[in-house]
Design an enzyme around this catalytic site. Structure first.
Site, PDB file in Angstrom:
ATOM      1  N   TRP A 171       0.817  -1.220   0.000  1.00  0.00           N
ATOM      2  CA  TRP A 171       0.000   0.000   0.000  1.00  0.00           C
ATOM      3  C   TRP A 171       0.855   1.276   0.000  1.00  0.00           C
ATOM      4  O   TRP A 171       0.460   2.290   0.549  1.00  0.00           O
ATOM      5  CB  TRP A 171      -0.970   0.006   1.196  1.00  0.00           C
ATOM      6  CG  TRP A 171      -1.777  -1.239   1.300  1.00  0.00           C
ATOM      7  CD1 TRP A 171      -2.856  -1.608   0.541  1.00  0.00           C
ATOM      8  CD2 TRP A 171      -1.570  -2.319   2.226  1.00  0.00           C
ATOM      9  NE1 TRP A 171      -3.335  -2.836   0.933  1.00  0.00           N
ATOM     10  CE2 TRP A 171      -2.567  -3.302   1.965  1.00  0.00           C
ATOM     11  CE3 TRP A 171      -0.657  -2.550   3.249  1.00  0.00           C
ATOM     12  CZ2 TRP A 171      -2.661  -4.486   2.686  1.00  0.00           C
ATOM     13  CZ3 TRP A 171      -0.740  -3.723   3.962  1.00  0.00           C
ATOM     14  CH2 TRP A 171      -1.737  -4.674   3.685  1.00  0.00           C
ATOM     15  N   HIS A 172       2.009   1.206  -0.653  1.00  0.00           N
ATOM     16  CA  HIS A 172       2.908   2.357  -0.695  1.00  0.00           C
ATOM     17  C   HIS A 172       3.010   2.921  -2.107  1.00  0.00           C
ATOM     18  O   HIS A 172       4.072   3.389  -2.518  1.00  0.00           O
ATOM     19  CB  HIS A 172       4.305   1.977  -0.179  1.00  0.00           C
ATOM     20  CG  HIS A 172       4.329   1.632   1.279  1.00  0.00           C
ATOM     21  ND1 HIS A 172       5.438   1.119   1.912  1.00  0.00           N
ATOM     22  CD2 HIS A 172       3.378   1.733   2.237  1.00  0.00           C
ATOM     23  CE1 HIS A 172       5.170   0.907   3.199  1.00  0.00           C
ATOM     24  NE2 HIS A 172       3.921   1.275   3.411  1.00  0.00           N
ATOM     25  N   TYR A 173       1.925   2.870  -2.862  1.00  0.00           N
ATOM     26  CA  TYR A 173       1.974   3.391  -4.226  1.00  0.00           C
ATOM     27  C   TYR A 173       2.165   4.908  -4.215  1.00  0.00           C
ATOM     28  O   TYR A 173       1.761   5.606  -3.287  1.00  0.00           O
ATOM     29  CB  TYR A 173       0.704   2.999  -4.993  1.00  0.00           C
ATOM     30  CG  TYR A 173      -0.589   3.293  -4.279  1.00  0.00           C
ATOM     31  CD1 TYR A 173      -1.195   4.531  -4.401  1.00  0.00           C
ATOM     32  CD2 TYR A 173      -1.199   2.331  -3.477  1.00  0.00           C
ATOM     33  CE1 TYR A 173      -2.373   4.819  -3.738  1.00  0.00           C
ATOM     34  CE2 TYR A 173      -2.381   2.608  -2.810  1.00  0.00           C
ATOM     35  CZ  TYR A 173      -2.960   3.851  -2.946  1.00  0.00           C
ATOM     36  OH  TYR A 173      -4.122   4.136  -2.278  1.00  0.00           O
ATOM     37  N   HIS A 174       2.791   5.400  -5.267  1.00  0.00           N
ATOM     38  CA  HIS A 174       3.136   6.814  -5.350  1.00  0.00           C
ATOM     39  C   HIS A 174       3.373   7.172  -6.813  1.00  0.00           C
ATOM     40  O   HIS A 174       3.403   6.307  -7.684  1.00  0.00           O
ATOM     41  CB  HIS A 174       4.387   7.113  -4.508  1.00  0.00           C
ATOM     42  CG  HIS A 174       5.561   6.224  -4.820  1.00  0.00           C
ATOM     43  ND1 HIS A 174       5.651   4.927  -4.351  1.00  0.00           N
ATOM     44  CD2 HIS A 174       6.683   6.411  -5.572  1.00  0.00           C
ATOM     45  CE1 HIS A 174       6.757   4.365  -4.787  1.00  0.00           C
ATOM     46  NE2 HIS A 174       7.401   5.244  -5.543  1.00  0.00           N
TER      47      HIS A 174
END
Length: 544
Positions: A479-482
């Site tokens: 859940w660390h999309y950027h």
């Protein structure tokens, strides 16, 4: 068995005692309104789209001297027990609906399930709570015009309000020892800073397991200068022609819709700005629907082009997560991320543990007919890679803002990412072979072994091919999309949208790499840092 029943009974009593406190309204609720209560048209100095990890500290900071409207498409966190307790982390991610659940589920084109926050506090209100500052390389490579003094003060402002030193649960203590025994050294103790080796990080859960999120930073706002509207779905940004030599158009406000279907216009006053803080999915999505993006692509959707910006929605990244899970022979307490191993080979190791009830299909030699409910524990070890280098993209699925866009992350398309995953999963294998992990094996006639749930590491962990296949086969998200609105491609070093006036993006969509082990601390700091920068810029304009 009696001790397990005692623990379960204690859990029940504990939750009955803390549940009433969950409904107590925080101070910021005095200026939170349902979007249905807002007038058809209203003016503010700053309009912020997205009440999430960066948006809340940004709004609180700007409210010190100017009028602020913060628009959030979801509801408030404090009335939801699952959101506010660390034990509710998994249930919050699983209990989703299409409209108002705190977590909005989506899947990438690779078929990997993901989620984003849909409530005040954003993803900081549904995450695992781990808090760790960015690494130095992130600042150097981000392209953002940082003020080092402001960075430190912004972190401290955040940490004083919502960050705590965790008390290590038994599983986390074993992980700490195992990481050091596996060679992830030195042990740095408790620190909020990024440091090679093993460390205990901060947590946004306090000692009783109660969550603190970005929403709590709104308690530091100037109440008479801020209005927060929940259940406000921003549909597009409004523009008018500009006299500036740097842009043909400038943002004048936004159009948003409430739950009754009524439209509202929020407009900015002179010298004001519209600021997007809707995250790596929401911000590029709204830019595209508002006419900022690749000209030919927007035209193919029938969207009037405001500014030809070819990289909106491009360079979207997600850090792949891989790992293993196994049963614990003893009942562990529930724990989220508290300890991290920061390797020198491009991977970070973290772990969690959970308590789950036995179901009818789960058999136990200790279970008796008509006995009290029984529980078992699962330990999880995961690794994520730094970066990543593999890039994807975001594209429209429809022209409705409520429809999640189509995203792809192209996991492991860059061979360096796969190499880093192999390094990380090998380190998990080394961790499992440490003395600290010996107590989590089950004894049988053949000796001691882990009882894995789901995928297990390959037997031949020296094989790059087998370990690489494991990485591809078991890839999931942390859940660390950027990305999607990168600095120097969509926004400048002060996060202004290039080619358009009075419009900025302040969130993780401007990041080309994930900051440190977990991005929460940096996104929170970014909101505060940019708020202070904007205040200084405005003061300089006034005094010039």
């Amino acid at each position: 068995m009696a001790s397990i029943r005692t623990i379960c009974f204690t859990f029940t009593i504990f939750f009955s005692l803390i549940s009433p406190t969950l409904s107590q309204s925080p101070t910021y609720m005095t200026f939170v309104v349902n979007a249905t209560e807002l007038p058809p048209e209203e003016y503010f100095d700053y309009i912020i789209v997205g009440g999430g990890t960066a948006g809340c500290p940004l709004a609180a900071t700007l409210s010190v001297g100017h009028s602020v409207l913060l628009l959030e498409r979801g509801g408030v966190p404090h009335t939801n027990p699952s959101v506010m307790r660390q034990e509710g982390f998994l249930s919050t991610l699983r209990q989703v609906d299409s409209s108002y659940s705190p977590a909005e589920a989506f899947s990438s084109e690779e078929g990997v399930p993901n989620a984003r926050g849909r409530l005040l506090g954003g993803s900081s209100a549904i995450n695992a709570g781990f808090y760790s500052r960015a690494d130095d390389e992130f600042y150097n490579r981000s392209g953002i015009n940082w003020d080092p003094t402001s960075i430190e003060r912004s972190y401290q402002w955040i940490e004083k309000a919502i960050v705590f030193q965790p008390e290590l649960e038994p599983w986390q203590s074993a992980l700490r020892d195992g990481l050091v025994q596996a060679g992830i050294r030195p042990f740095n103790g408790f620190t909020l800073k990024h440091a090679l080796g093993t460390k205990i990080g901060g947590s946004t859960f306090n000692s009783t397991g109660h969550r603190h999120s970005a929403a709590d930073l709104l308690n530091l706002a100037r109440a008479n200068n801020i209005k927060v509207a929940v259940y406000a779905s921003v549909e597009r940004i409004l523009f008018s022609s500009s006299d500036s030599p740097d842009s043909n158009e400038h943002a004048t406000g936004v159009v948003f819709r409430d739950t009754a279907g009524r439209y509202h216009h929020a407009l900015v006053k002179k010298e004001g700005e519209v600021i997007l803080a809707a995250g790596a999915i929401g911000s590029p999505h709204l830019l595209l629907l508002s006419g900022i993006g690749p000209r030919s692509y927007l035209s193919s959707w029938g969207i009037p082009v405001v500014n030809d910006s070819p990289f909106v929605g491009q360079f979207l990244y997600d850090n792949p997560r891989n790992g293993i899970s196994f049963l614990s022979p003893t009942l562990l307490q529930h724990s989220l991320i508290q300890v991290v191993g920061i390797t020198d080979s491009g991977a970070y190791l973290e772990a969690s543990s959970s308590v789950r009830p036995f179901h009818s299909h789960v058999h136990s030699n200790f279970r008796r007919q008509h006995s009290s409910p029984m529980y078992f524990s699962v330990a999880n070890i995961m690794e994520k890679i730094i970066g990543p280098l593999s890039a994807g993209s975001l594209r429209l699925a429809t022209t409705e803002i409520t429809t999640t866009p189509t995203v792809s992350f192209n996991y492991f398309s860059d061979p360096v990412d796969l190499e880093r995953c192999v390094n990380g999963t090998r380190k998990i294998g080394e961790l499992l072979r440490t003395q600290a992990m010996a107590g989590f094996r089950f004894w049988n006639w053949h000796g001691a072994e882990f009882r894995f749930m789901g995928a297990r590491l390959p037997v031949n962990q020296s094989s790059d091919d087998e370990m690489g296949a494991f990485c591809r086969r078991t890839v999931s998200t942390i859940w660390h999309y950027h990305g999607g609105c990168l600095v120097k491609r969509v926004v400048d070093s002060d996060l202004r949208v290039m080619g358009v006036g009075s419009l900025r993006v302040v969130d993780g969509s401007v990041f080309s790499i994930s900051p440190g082990t977990n991005p929460q601390a940096t996104a929170l700091m970014l909101g505060r840092h940019m708020g202070l920068k904007i205040l200084r810029e405005r003061l300089q304009k006034t005094s010039a």
